[in-house]
Design a protein around this motif. Structure first.
Motif, mmCIF file in Angstrom:
data_model
loop_
_atom_site.group_PDB
_atom_site.id
_atom_site.type_symbol
_atom_site.label_atom_id
_atom_site.label_comp_id
_atom_site.label_asym_id
_atom_site.label_seq_id
_atom_site.Cartn_x
_atom_site.Cartn_y
_atom_site.Cartn_z
ATOM 1 N N ASP A 1 0.841 -1.188 0.000
ATOM 2 C CA ASP A 1 0.000 0.000 0.000
ATOM 3 C C ASP A 1 0.887 1.252 0.000
ATOM 4 O O ASP A 1 1.674 1.447 0.935
ATOM 5 C CB ASP A 1 -0.894 -0.020 1.240
ATOM 6 C CG ASP A 1 -1.827 1.170 1.327
ATOM 7 O OD1 ASP A 1 -1.737 2.100 0.497
ATOM 8 O OD2 ASP A 1 -2.670 1.175 2.248
ATOM 9 N N PRO A 2 0.775 2.104 -1.016
ATOM 10 C CA PRO A 2 1.595 3.324 -1.061
ATOM 11 C C PRO A 2 1.423 4.199 0.183
ATOM 12 O O PRO A 2 2.374 4.839 0.620
ATOM 13 C CB PRO A 2 1.097 4.053 -2.309
ATOM 14 C CG PRO A 2 0.454 3.015 -3.153
ATOM 15 C CD PRO A 2 -0.076 1.984 -2.205
ATOM 16 N N ARG A 3 0.226 4.195 0.772
ATOM 17 C CA ARG A 3 0.000 5.002 1.975
ATOM 18 C C ARG A 3 0.790 4.451 3.164
ATOM 19 O O ARG A 3 1.323 5.227 3.963
ATOM 20 C CB ARG A 3 -1.486 5.071 2.296
ATOM 21 C CG ARG A 3 -2.282 5.861 1.237
ATOM 22 C CD ARG A 3 -3.746 5.689 1.422
ATOM 23 N NE ARG A 3 -4.015 4.248 1.321
ATOM 24 C CZ ARG A 3 -5.183 3.692 1.484
ATOM 25 N NH1 ARG A 3 -6.224 4.415 1.794
ATOM 26 N NH2 ARG A 3 -5.340 2.385 1.358
ATOM 27 N N ALA A 4 0.887 3.134 3.274
ATOM 28 C CA ALA A 4 1.683 2.536 4.353
ATOM 29 C C ALA A 4 3.165 2.804 4.121
ATOM 30 O O ALA A 4 3.907 3.104 5.068
ATOM 31 C CB ALA A 4 1.411 1.041 4.452
ATOM 32 N N ALA B 1 4.444 5.353 2.540
ATOM 33 C CA ALA B 1 4.671 6.772 2.837
ATOM 34 C C ALA B 1 4.627 7.020 4.343
ATOM 35 O O ALA B 1 5.402 7.832 4.869
ATOM 36 C CB ALA B 1 3.629 7.627 2.120
ATOM 37 N N ALA B 2 3.745 6.324 5.052
ATOM 38 C CA ALA B 2 3.625 6.522 6.497
ATOM 39 C C ALA B 2 4.907 6.140 7.236
ATOM 40 O O ALA B 2 5.295 6.801 8.195
ATOM 41 C CB ALA B 2 2.451 5.708 7.039
ATOM 42 N N LYS C 1 -0.291 7.031 14.006
ATOM 43 C CA LYS C 1 -0.149 6.877 12.551
ATOM 44 C C LYS C 1 0.384 5.492 12.210
ATOM 45 O O LYS C 1 -0.072 4.849 11.265
ATOM 46 C CB LYS C 1 0.771 7.949 11.961
ATOM 47 C CG LYS C 1 0.122 9.285 11.844
ATOM 48 C CD LYS C 1 -0.990 9.205 10.832
ATOM 49 C CE LYS C 1 -1.730 10.511 10.722
ATOM 50 N NZ LYS C 1 -2.932 10.398 9.907
ATOM 51 N N GLU D 1 -2.342 3.000 12.769
ATOM 52 C CA GLU D 1 -3.349 3.122 11.706
ATOM 53 C C GLU D 1 -2.987 2.271 10.493
ATOM 54 O O GLU D 1 -3.853 1.761 9.800
ATOM 55 C CB GLU D 1 -3.423 4.603 11.313
ATOM 56 C CG GLU D 1 -4.438 4.979 10.286
ATOM 57 C CD GLU D 1 -4.380 6.477 10.009
ATOM 58 O OE1 GLU D 1 -4.334 6.850 8.824
ATOM 59 O OE2 GLU D 1 -4.370 7.273 10.974
ATOM 60 N N HIS D 2 -1.689 2.103 10.262
ATOM 61 C CA HIS D 2 -1.218 1.308 9.124
ATOM 62 C C HIS D 2 -0.710 -0.067 9.555
ATOM 63 O O HIS D 2 0.031 -0.723 8.820
ATOM 64 C CB HIS D 2 -0.137 2.084 8.361
ATOM 65 C CG HIS D 2 -0.674 3.308 7.697
ATOM 66 N ND1 HIS D 2 -1.389 3.260 6.521
ATOM 67 C CD2 HIS D 2 -0.623 4.603 8.060
ATOM 68 C CE1 HIS D 2 -1.742 4.485 6.180
ATOM 69 N NE2 HIS D 2 -1.307 5.320 7.096
ATOM 70 N N ASP E 1 2.343 4.645 -7.954
ATOM 71 C CA ASP E 1 2.357 5.215 -6.608
ATOM 72 C C ASP E 1 3.151 4.346 -5.642
ATOM 73 O O ASP E 1 3.906 4.856 -4.813
ATOM 74 C CB ASP E 1 0.932 5.404 -6.094
ATOM 75 C CG ASP E 1 0.180 6.495 -6.844
ATOM 76 O OD1 ASP E 1 0.836 7.334 -7.508
ATOM 77 O OD2 ASP E 1 -1.061 6.510 -6.783
ATOM 78 N N GLU E 2 2.976 3.030 -5.748
ATOM 79 C CA GLU E 2 3.732 2.110 -4.890
ATOM 80 C C GLU E 2 5.219 2.200 -5.188
ATOM 81 O O GLU E 2 6.053 2.215 -4.282
ATOM 82 C CB GLU E 2 3.240 0.679 -5.081
ATOM 83 C CG GLU E 2 3.936 -0.325 -4.179
ATOM 84 C CD GLU E 2 3.480 -1.754 -4.405
ATOM 85 O OE1 GLU E 2 4.145 -2.649 -3.864
ATOM 86 O OE2 GLU E 2 2.486 -1.978 -5.120
ATOM 87 N N ALA F 1 6.589 5.506 -3.708
ATOM 88 C CA ALA F 1 6.633 5.444 -2.249
ATOM 89 C C ALA F 1 7.750 4.500 -1.781
ATOM 90 O O ALA F 1 8.451 4.796 -0.811
ATOM 91 C CB ALA F 1 5.280 4.994 -1.704
#
Length: 187
Positions: free
Chosen positions: A9-12, A14-15, A56, A59-60, A94-95, A98
């Motif tokens: 997950d790109p958000r994970a 980045a986190a 944060k 959350e991931h 995105d992945e 990141a």
């Protein structure tokens, strides 16, 4: 605790690509459960800032609350020790971005830590046993993959000590970093 986590997950990605969050992950991985206050003392941050970063990470799914605390004295622990991610054509844009950002941050962190350790070390035994090596060779992709796989296997020889807490007398926490990549050297 389970096996290393594969990040997709790109958000994970980045986190986790944040210096304070990576510091938290490193401390929890090496020392076990800690509170926001304990982490703040180690990272030269405020407990409130560490609490925010802990939320944060939770959350991931990087960390979770550990047993034995209440209120502001809640300890946190890792859900997984280790992580991996891809930086190849099989992942989305995105992945890929990141993952590259996380790799760059980690490489800079590792190089800074190596240079700092080299500058501070005064014990001749530790100074002589530490090392830096560099090699250049013409390799096929298969040969490079084989070599990096063997380096990872060799470097991981003592990985189980992190999870079990086994520390032989006189042992220090040591970081082994190796990479292999096709490079260009200017003429």
């Amino acid at each position: 605790m389970s096996n290393p986590r594969r990040l997709r997950d790109p958000r994970a990605l980045a986190a986790v690509a944040h210096p304070v969050r990576m510091g938290i992950i490193e401390l929890l991985s090496v020392h076990g459960p800690m509170t926001a206050t304990e982490l703040a003392d180690q990272l030269d941050e405020t407990p409130a800032n560490c609490s925010w970063h802990l939320r944060k990470l939770a959350e991931h799914d990087f960390i979770e609350e550990a047993a034995g605390g209440t209120g502001r004295q809640r300890p946190w622990q890792m859900r997984h020790i280790g992580m991996s991610w891809a930086e190849d054509d099989d992942v989305g844009r995105d992945e890929l971005r990141a993952g590259q950002a996380l790799s760059r941050m980690l490489l800079e962190r590792w190089v800074d830590r190596f240079l700092g350790a080299s500058e501070r070390e005064t014990d001749p035994g530790w100074r002589d046993s530490a090392g830096l090596t560099q090699h250049v060779a013409w390799l096929t992709p298969e040969e490079l993959g084989d070599l990096t796989g063997r380096l990872a296997e060799l470097a991981g020889t003592y990985d189980d000590r992190l999870g079990t807490g086994e520390r032989p007398e006189g042992a220090r926490l040591c970081e082994i970093v190796a990479w292999g990549a096709a490079v260009e050297i200017e003429r």
